[in-house]
Write an enzyme that holds these catalytic residues in place. Structure first.
Site, PDB file in Angstrom:
ATOM      1  N   GLU A  18       0.838  -1.212   0.000  1.00  0.00           N
ATOM      2  CA  GLU A  18       0.000   0.000   0.000  1.00  0.00           C
ATOM      3  C   GLU A  18       0.867   1.254   0.000  1.00  0.00           C
ATOM      4  OE1 GLU A  18      -2.991  -0.245  -0.796  1.00  0.00           O
ATOM      5  OE2 GLU A  18      -2.870  -2.401  -0.591  1.00  0.00           O
TER       6      GLU A  18
ATOM      7  N   HIS B   5       2.383   2.111  -3.298  1.00  0.00           N
ATOM      8  CA  HIS B   5       1.488   2.809  -4.239  1.00  0.00           C
ATOM      9  C   HIS B   5       1.702   4.321  -4.159  1.00  0.00           C
ATOM     10  CE1 HIS B   5      -0.832  -0.155  -6.301  1.00  0.00           C
ATOM     11  NE2 HIS B   5      -1.355  -0.686  -5.219  1.00  0.00           N
TER      12      HIS B   5
HETATM   13 ZN   LIG Z   1      -2.337  -2.497  -5.020  1.00  0.00          ZN
END
Ligand SMILES: [Zn+2]
Length: 330
Positions: free
Chosen positions: A139, A142
């Site tokens: 995460e 990202h």
């Molecule tokens: Zn992802």
């Protein structure tokens, strides 16, 4: 290019400042090497606002979701700082915010541009999404990808975006476990699947398509070669499906080179992510070429690293070619 790069950073910071003014977190910028984590409890509402339950330096809370998010964000920060001298998501010290207990039995985790949000899982399919360190690293990565490359979340560029998150997420776990690439499991979300599911993880980077095969969850749809590339309108054009192809290329490059994944293959991938020739709509082939350029720039033409990277892409059905001048663009 430098102006554009700065611009994306400023935009990220502006977003953060706006969010802060709206009361979702502190604005203090912090010095390089220092992290600032905030964990918020959404109390099972589908909201990314809520009470701050653990701030940087606070003791453990005994709520596993809170403490795993806190620790996971910390290890991910440490990985990017110690290995790449990257000071948080934007390399400008952006504080790290995690939202836990998002929604009721929510079966996902996501990056919303400013914060990492984790559901509790329903315990039928998934356990809480903070339980796997590589999912937390995924995460946060990202955010790094958004800041550096802005890869659009659609089709091949989206699959590369997803793959980047698996690549860095897996390396965060390997960093924590001090594992060389031959010792790593190369699984994403291995701890996450409930006991009721017939599978070993969400995804396998070494053997995409083999992570699970289950009456409820279905079969892992990831291809590991361009011959099996999936053309679909679902999943934003198969971003979580076709990411199996570049995932396997990274696994092959890292294991063929040997040692810790971040020392050479990871460095090549990270430098490629920062390469200005990586555009928002870059597809697999162009990305593969850029990894070869960066392997040459970092380790030399004809190096073991360059050869390993070319072989890795070949093995997943992508032939790399170098036509542009070999200068570095950033
Ligand atoms: Zn992802």
């Amino acid at each position: 290019m430098a102006t554009l790069a700065n611009d994306s950073t400023f935009r990220a910071l502006r977003n953060f400042t706006n969010a802060s003014l709206a009361g979702t977190g502190p604005v203090t910028m912090i010095s390089p090497g220092k992290k600032q984590r905030t964990i918020i409890d959404a109390k099972n509402m589908q909201s990314t606002e809520g009470k701050i339950v653990r701030f940087e330096g606070d003791p453990a809370t005994n709520d596993p979701a809170v403490d795993e998010a806190y620790d996971g964000l910390g290890i991910t920060y440490d990985f990017f700082w110690n290995i790449f001298e990257r000071h948080s998501i934007d390399d400008e010290g952006m504080p790290l915010q995690g939202i836990v207990h998002f929604g009721k039995e929510y079966n996902n985790a996501f990056w919303d541009g400013q914060k990492m949000t984790f559901g509790d899982g329903d315990d039928d399919l998934f356990k809480r999404f903070t339980i796997s360190l590589d999912v937390i690293g995924h995460e946060l990565a990202h955010g790094v990808t958004e800041d550096e490359a802005g890869l659009v979340y659609f089709n091949q560029a989206g699959a590369l975006n997803e793959s980047m998150s698996d690549v860095f997420g897996s390396m965060v776990k390997q960093f924590k476990l001090n594992q060389t690439s031959d010792k790593a499991d190369w699984l994403i979300g291995a701890e996450l699947l409930s006991e009721k599911i017939n599978g070993k993880a969400l995804r396998s980077m070494s053997d995409p398509g083999s992570a699970y095969d289950d009456p409820v969850l279905g079969k892992d749809p990831q291809p590991k070669h361009m011959n099996d590339f999936v053309n679909t309108f679902e999943d934003n054009g198969g971003v979580h499906i076709n990411s199996g192809i570049p995932n396997r290329a990274f696994y092959l490059a890292a294991t063929n080179i040997g040692g810790f994944a971040w020392e050479r293959a990871g460095k090549i991938w990270y430098e490629t992510l920062k390469d200005a020739r990586l555009r928002a709509n870059t597809g697999f082939k162009r990305f593969a070429n850029l990894t070869v350029y960066n392997a040459i720039r970092l380790f030399g033409q004809g190096s073991v690293e360059e050869q390993a990277v070319q072989n890795a892409w070949n093995e997943v059905g992508i032939t790399t070619s170098i036509k542009e001048p070999l200068q570095y663009a950033h």
